[in-house]
Design a protein around this motif. Structure first.
Motif, PDB file in Angstrom:
ATOM      1  N   PHE A   1       0.933  -1.551 -11.417  1.00  0.00           N
ATOM      2  CA  PHE A   1       1.809  -0.407 -11.690  1.00  0.00           C
ATOM      3  C   PHE A   1       3.249  -0.800 -11.369  1.00  0.00           C
ATOM      4  O   PHE A   1       3.500  -1.572 -10.428  1.00  0.00           O
ATOM      5  CB  PHE A   1       1.378   0.775 -10.820  1.00  0.00           C
ATOM      6  CG  PHE A   1       2.224   2.013 -10.976  1.00  0.00           C
ATOM      7  CD1 PHE A   1       2.034   2.865 -12.050  1.00  0.00           C
ATOM      8  CD2 PHE A   1       3.204   2.326 -10.049  1.00  0.00           C
ATOM      9  CE1 PHE A   1       2.806   4.021 -12.194  1.00  0.00           C
ATOM     10  CE2 PHE A   1       3.981   3.465 -10.178  1.00  0.00           C
ATOM     11  CZ  PHE A   1       3.780   4.317 -11.253  1.00  0.00           C
ATOM     12  N   LEU A   2       4.191  -0.259 -12.138  1.00  0.00           N
ATOM     13  CA  LEU A   2       5.612  -0.529 -11.943  1.00  0.00           C
ATOM     14  C   LEU A   2       6.373   0.775 -11.748  1.00  0.00           C
ATOM     15  O   LEU A   2       6.203   1.717 -12.518  1.00  0.00           O
ATOM     16  CB  LEU A   2       6.182  -1.266 -13.158  1.00  0.00           C
ATOM     17  CG  LEU A   2       7.695  -1.505 -13.180  1.00  0.00           C
ATOM     18  CD1 LEU A   2       8.115  -2.415 -12.028  1.00  0.00           C
ATOM     19  CD2 LEU A   2       8.119  -2.107 -14.517  1.00  0.00           C
ATOM     20  N   ARG A   3       7.204   0.801 -10.726  1.00  0.00           N
ATOM     21  CA  ARG A   3       8.044   1.972 -10.454  1.00  0.00           C
ATOM     22  C   ARG A   3       9.503   1.621 -10.714  1.00  0.00           C
ATOM     23  O   ARG A   3      10.001   0.602 -10.221  1.00  0.00           O
ATOM     24  CB  ARG A   3       7.888   2.405  -8.993  1.00  0.00           C
ATOM     25  CG  ARG A   3       8.795   3.547  -8.558  1.00  0.00           C
ATOM     26  CD  ARG A   3       8.198   4.886  -8.805  1.00  0.00           C
ATOM     27  NE  ARG A   3       6.973   5.049  -8.041  1.00  0.00           N
ATOM     28  CZ  ARG A   3       6.095   6.030  -8.275  1.00  0.00           C
ATOM     29  NH1 ARG A   3       6.316   6.907  -9.246  1.00  0.00           N
ATOM     30  NH2 ARG A   3       4.988   6.138  -7.553  1.00  0.00           N
ATOM     31  N   ILE A   4      10.196   2.461 -11.472  1.00  0.00           N
ATOM     32  CA  ILE A   4      11.634   2.301 -11.657  1.00  0.00           C
ATOM     33  C   ILE A   4      12.358   3.122 -10.599  1.00  0.00           C
ATOM     34  O   ILE A   4      12.219   4.352 -10.550  1.00  0.00           O
ATOM     35  CB  ILE A   4      12.087   2.760 -13.054  1.00  0.00           C
ATOM     36  CG1 ILE A   4      11.433   1.900 -14.133  1.00  0.00           C
ATOM     37  CG2 ILE A   4      13.609   2.675 -13.176  1.00  0.00           C
ATOM     38  CD1 ILE A   4      11.794   2.325 -15.546  1.00  0.00           C
TER      39      ILE A   4
ATOM     40  N   ALA B   1      -0.116   5.407 -16.535  1.00  0.00           N
ATOM     41  CA  ALA B   1      -0.945   4.660 -15.588  1.00  0.00           C
ATOM     42  C   ALA B   1      -0.291   3.343 -15.210  1.00  0.00           C
ATOM     43  O   ALA B   1      -0.668   2.726 -14.202  1.00  0.00           O
ATOM     44  CB  ALA B   1      -2.324   4.394 -16.187  1.00  0.00           C
ATOM     45  N   VAL B   2       0.712   2.928 -15.985  1.00  0.00           N
ATOM     46  CA  VAL B   2       1.341   1.623 -15.761  1.00  0.00           C
ATOM     47  C   VAL B   2       2.758   1.755 -15.224  1.00  0.00           C
ATOM     48  O   VAL B   2       3.212   0.912 -14.448  1.00  0.00           O
ATOM     49  CB  VAL B   2       1.349   0.794 -17.074  1.00  0.00           C
ATOM     50  CG1 VAL B   2       2.018  -0.571 -16.854  1.00  0.00           C
ATOM     51  CG2 VAL B   2      -0.065   0.610 -17.582  1.00  0.00           C
ATOM     52  N   ILE B   3       3.476   2.819 -15.617  1.00  0.00           N
ATOM     53  CA  ILE B   3       4.874   2.919 -15.210  1.00  0.00           C
ATOM     54  C   ILE B   3       5.233   4.332 -14.758  1.00  0.00           C
ATOM     55  O   ILE B   3       4.784   5.325 -15.321  1.00  0.00           O
ATOM     56  CB  ILE B   3       5.816   2.464 -16.347  1.00  0.00           C
ATOM     57  CG1 ILE B   3       7.250   2.337 -15.825  1.00  0.00           C
ATOM     58  CG2 ILE B   3       5.715   3.376 -17.562  1.00  0.00           C
ATOM     59  CD1 ILE B   3       8.143   1.497 -16.719  1.00  0.00           C
ATOM     60  N   GLY B   4       6.039   4.401 -13.692  1.00  0.00           N
ATOM     61  CA  GLY B   4       6.518   5.672 -13.160  1.00  0.00           C
ATOM     62  C   GLY B   4       7.981   5.545 -12.774  1.00  0.00           C
ATOM     63  O   GLY B   4       8.600   4.488 -12.947  1.00  0.00           O
TER      64      GLY B   4
ATOM     65  N   THR C   1      -1.253  -3.011  -3.660  1.00  0.00           N
ATOM     66  CA  THR C   1       0.168  -3.354  -3.721  1.00  0.00           C
ATOM     67  C   THR C   1       0.690  -3.296  -5.149  1.00  0.00           C
ATOM     68  O   THR C   1       0.078  -3.825  -6.073  1.00  0.00           O
ATOM     69  CB  THR C   1       0.393  -4.775  -3.158  1.00  0.00           C
ATOM     70  OG1 THR C   1      -0.072  -4.825  -1.807  1.00  0.00           O
ATOM     71  CG2 THR C   1       1.865  -5.154  -3.199  1.00  0.00           C
ATOM     72  N   ASN C   2       1.847  -2.633  -5.337  1.00  0.00           N
ATOM     73  CA  ASN C   2       2.522  -2.646  -6.632  1.00  0.00           C
ATOM     74  C   ASN C   2       3.986  -3.042  -6.452  1.00  0.00           C
ATOM     75  O   ASN C   2       4.368  -3.579  -5.409  1.00  0.00           O
ATOM     76  CB  ASN C   2       2.349  -1.307  -7.358  1.00  0.00           C
ATOM     77  CG  ASN C   2       2.910  -0.128  -6.597  1.00  0.00           C
ATOM     78  OD1 ASN C   2       3.884  -0.252  -5.855  1.00  0.00           O
ATOM     79  ND2 ASN C   2       2.304   1.042  -6.769  1.00  0.00           N
ATOM     80  N   VAL C   3       4.820  -2.784  -7.470  1.00  0.00           N
ATOM     81  CA  VAL C   3       6.200  -3.285  -7.490  1.00  0.00           C
ATOM     82  C   VAL C   3       7.155  -2.191  -7.941  1.00  0.00           C
ATOM     83  O   VAL C   3       6.796  -1.339  -8.757  1.00  0.00           O
ATOM     84  CB  VAL C   3       6.310  -4.491  -8.451  1.00  0.00           C
ATOM     85  CG1 VAL C   3       7.759  -4.951  -8.615  1.00  0.00           C
ATOM     86  CG2 VAL C   3       5.438  -5.650  -7.955  1.00  0.00           C
ATOM     87  N   SER C   4       8.364  -2.227  -7.403  1.00  0.00           N
ATOM     88  CA  SER C   4       9.425  -1.354  -7.919  1.00  0.00           C
ATOM     89  C   SER C   4      10.649  -2.209  -8.247  1.00  0.00           C
ATOM     90  O   SER C   4      10.845  -3.282  -7.675  1.00  0.00           O
ATOM     91  CB  SER C   4       9.797  -0.269  -6.905  1.00  0.00           C
ATOM     92  OG  SER C   4      10.472  -0.825  -5.798  1.00  0.00           O
TER      93      SER C   4
END
Length: 307
Positions: A128-131, A156-159, A93-96
């Motif tokens: 990981f964070l997605r914008i 690897a951390v932000i997309g 699970t990650n976050v946007s």
């Protein structure tokens, strides 16, 4: 934009309709598309999805806020979400986030500082964070903030997200591909003028497929966000023909939409992530889902007439 989509978006903006929907919507069927109002509810649902071998992106809903206090609160919730994910051991699970929820329209520097705090928490928890991308007037500043964070934290951390209905997206993907950016490619859900976006669905679909191929050909991670089997199957055939490694892509679908297809792809061995929204400010997100697919609106209307 189709007539149906225009009608839905116009109706959804009506104050009376919004008031009624906000009060009764979740009970009448909007809950099919929203994982809960609280973080606790969202974490509970995320566990259930992970147990089905479905990956998850959590999104605390809210956008276009007007005060720094609201933006700071949204920042805190995003940080708390990472903490809850880590505490629950939800490794799938990650976050946007949306930048307008974090103060973009107030002060871009303030927004960047909020994003830096959230990205640091993602990094700290090995996540990981997605914008999420928003409408055209906000794209350039969103890209600037993203590039600042990318240089500091790495891919690897932000997309970020690219929308295939925009003419500019091919050039954006070309640049981001050279940087090895983790991209989520979507069709796009905002009301955009024909001067900046393809008005015809076929052109949007064609560019979607082209962008996925373009990014994968660059060896960059690609999240293929679509529920359309007429796009998924040709892409799978191309992926196989071109020996694209499994670790370079995943499919993404929205919570409550085509769950049957998501389970089918998982059973066939593919990685599928469910974009899972939660929070009190669910209405704008919900209306875009109705505008995208009339069948979603019919689902809600049926519930209106149930006992």
């Amino acid at each position: 934009m189709s007539i149906t989509r225009k009608i839905v978006l116009s109706l959804a903006a009506n104050r009376v309709v919004r008031s009624i929907a906000s009060k009764y919507g979740l009970k009448l069927g909007a809950g099919r598309f929203i994982a809960g109002v609280t973080l606790e509810e969202a974490i509970k649902r995320t566990k259930e999805l992970n147990e089905q071998n479905l990956w998850v992106t959590l999104d605390h809903l809210g956008e276009s806020i007007t005060s720094k206090q609201e933006a700071s609160e949204a920042t805190r919730i995003a940080i708390d979400t990472y903490a809850a994910i880590s505490q629950a051991g939800l490794i799938k699970t990650n976050v946007s986030v949306k930048l307008t929820q974090l103060g973009l329209d107030i002060d871009s520097s303030f927004c960047l500082e909020n994003m830096r705090k959230i990205t640091a928490k993602a990094n700290e928890t090995n996540n990981f964070l997605r914008i999420d991308m928003e409408d055209t007037p906000r794209i350039d500043v969103t890209m600037e903030i993203f590039q600042s964070l990318l240089s500091e934290f790495g891919s690897a951390v932000i997309g970020i997200v690219i929308q295939s209905y925009l003419y500019r997206s091919k050039a954006d993907v070309e640049k981001l591909g050279k940087q090895g950016v983790n991209l989520r490619i979507v069709k796009g859900a905002y009301k955009e003028p024909k001067e900046v976006a393809f008005p015809a669905k076929k052109d949007v679909d064609d560019q979607f497929i082209a962008l996925v191929k373009q990014h994968l050909s660059n060896g960059a991670y690609t999240a293929i966000a679509t529920h359309d089997e007429n796009m998924i199957h040709p892409l799978l055939a191309w992926i196989k023909e071109n020996n694209i490694a499994d670790h370079l892509y995943e499919f993404q679908m929205l919570y409550g939409i085509r769950s049957d297809l998501a389970r089918k792809l998982v059973a066939e061995g593919y990685k599928v992530r469910v974009y899972t929204p939660f929070g009190k400010e669910w209405y704008p997100y919900f209306t875009r889902r109705l505008a995208e697919r009339p069948a979603n609106a019919l689902f809600i209307l049926k519930n209106l007439f149930k006992k």
